[in-house]
Every structure is written in C-alpha cells, then in structure tokens.
Design an enzyme around this catalytic site. Sequence first.
Site: not given
Ligand SMILES: [Zn+2]
Length: 217
Positions: A98, A96, A117, A77, A159, A212
């Site tokens: 899964h 990234h 929220y 990727e 994905h 916060y």
């Molecule tokens: Zn992936």
Amino acid sequence: MTLPDEKSAREALIAIMRRLDASGLNRGTSGNASIRVEGGMLVTPSGVPPAAMEPASMVFVDAGGAPAQDGLRPSSEFRMHHHILRARPEAQAVVHCHSRYATILSCCGRSIEPIHYMVLVARAAGIKVAPYATFGTAELAEAVVETMAGAYACLMANHGQVALGRTWQEALAIAEEVEEQAAITYGALALGGGNLLSAGQLADTVAQFRFYGQGAT
Ligand SMILES: [Zn+2]
C-alpha cells in the site's frame, strides 16, 4: 524456470517484507509477498509484522490454491498471489503493498501514464488500475490478473499496487519503481499534468534498454 528451494524462498520473503518496511513502501502488516516453489507457492502470513517474521512463518499454498493447515494463516491476499502465479508462468514472485503515492492514485482511479520513460520497467506503456473489489476476494484476484494482462504491475483501485518479477529481486525492484512513477505522476498532476511520451519515444527507449547495465535484457 529454476525454482528456488523452500529454505531460500522463506528467507527471501522475509527480506522482501523487511525491505518494503525499511524503504517506507509499507507500514505495519498490510503488504504481502509470494514466491513460486515446487508444487505451489510460499506466501507471507496474515497479520505478522516483518520484524517478527521467521522462515517458519511462511505458508505453503498448493497448486490448487489450498493453504497448508498446520501453520500460521496465510496473507488475506493469498488468492491474488495464487491467481497471478497461475496466470503468469514467467513470474517467480509477487509483491503487494500500500505504498503511499500508488495508493493515492488508486484511490482517485488514476493510472500511471507514460510521462517518464522508467514506467517501462512494468513492461507496458503505463500502469493501469484494476477495478475495485473487496480485499482478499477471488473477485479482486481476477480483476488484477485481467488488468495486468501482460504487464508486470498494476494499481488496485482504492487499495494499493501489485508487481511481479521473474525473480523476487525483480518483483521488489518493480514495486519500488511503481511507487517512484506514482510519485512523479502525483507531482506532475499537481502542476497540471505531465507531457506524454510518444509511441516512437517509448519504442526508442525499449531499444536503448538493451544496452543499459552490464548485460543484455
Ligand atoms: Zn492490500
């Protein structure tokens, strides 16, 4: 933006991947991460489990998107990481994975609507699903950039999910919160659907976030 030096970026990528592994957001060799450095980015290698990663495992990709040829192959990727960092100058890192609930929603084409929220950590009133494209392609990279628009995360159809941050710690924290929000959405859908927050309630939440924690955001 102050860019991290290569040594600390290489170590941070290991920390990200081991954290994803330890927290159950990722399994095996499927997730990947990148950090912007001088002249390009560093990205995790293809097919190397987090426990086996070393600083030297990380692959440099130049500003034109070309990976270095003298080391391991980059994550499949790497184009998506390159496209995101090119399109989003405020981003220093991309994560990234899964993760299970985000992936379930992505497989059903379900976006994360604002029923809790904390969805606002993605800096949008919901988390969209990028259209499906084959993993590793420029087509997927472009779909993700377009879907994210100004947000800090999106789901990727059939994905998984992807998040960015102004620091690598922020990108990791957002990926973790996306998974939490996906789990909440999954549960709410099982109970017939959650109650949407109104635009006014979301605006009040954005204002409240400024007070916060220990510093202004
Ligand atoms: Zn992936």
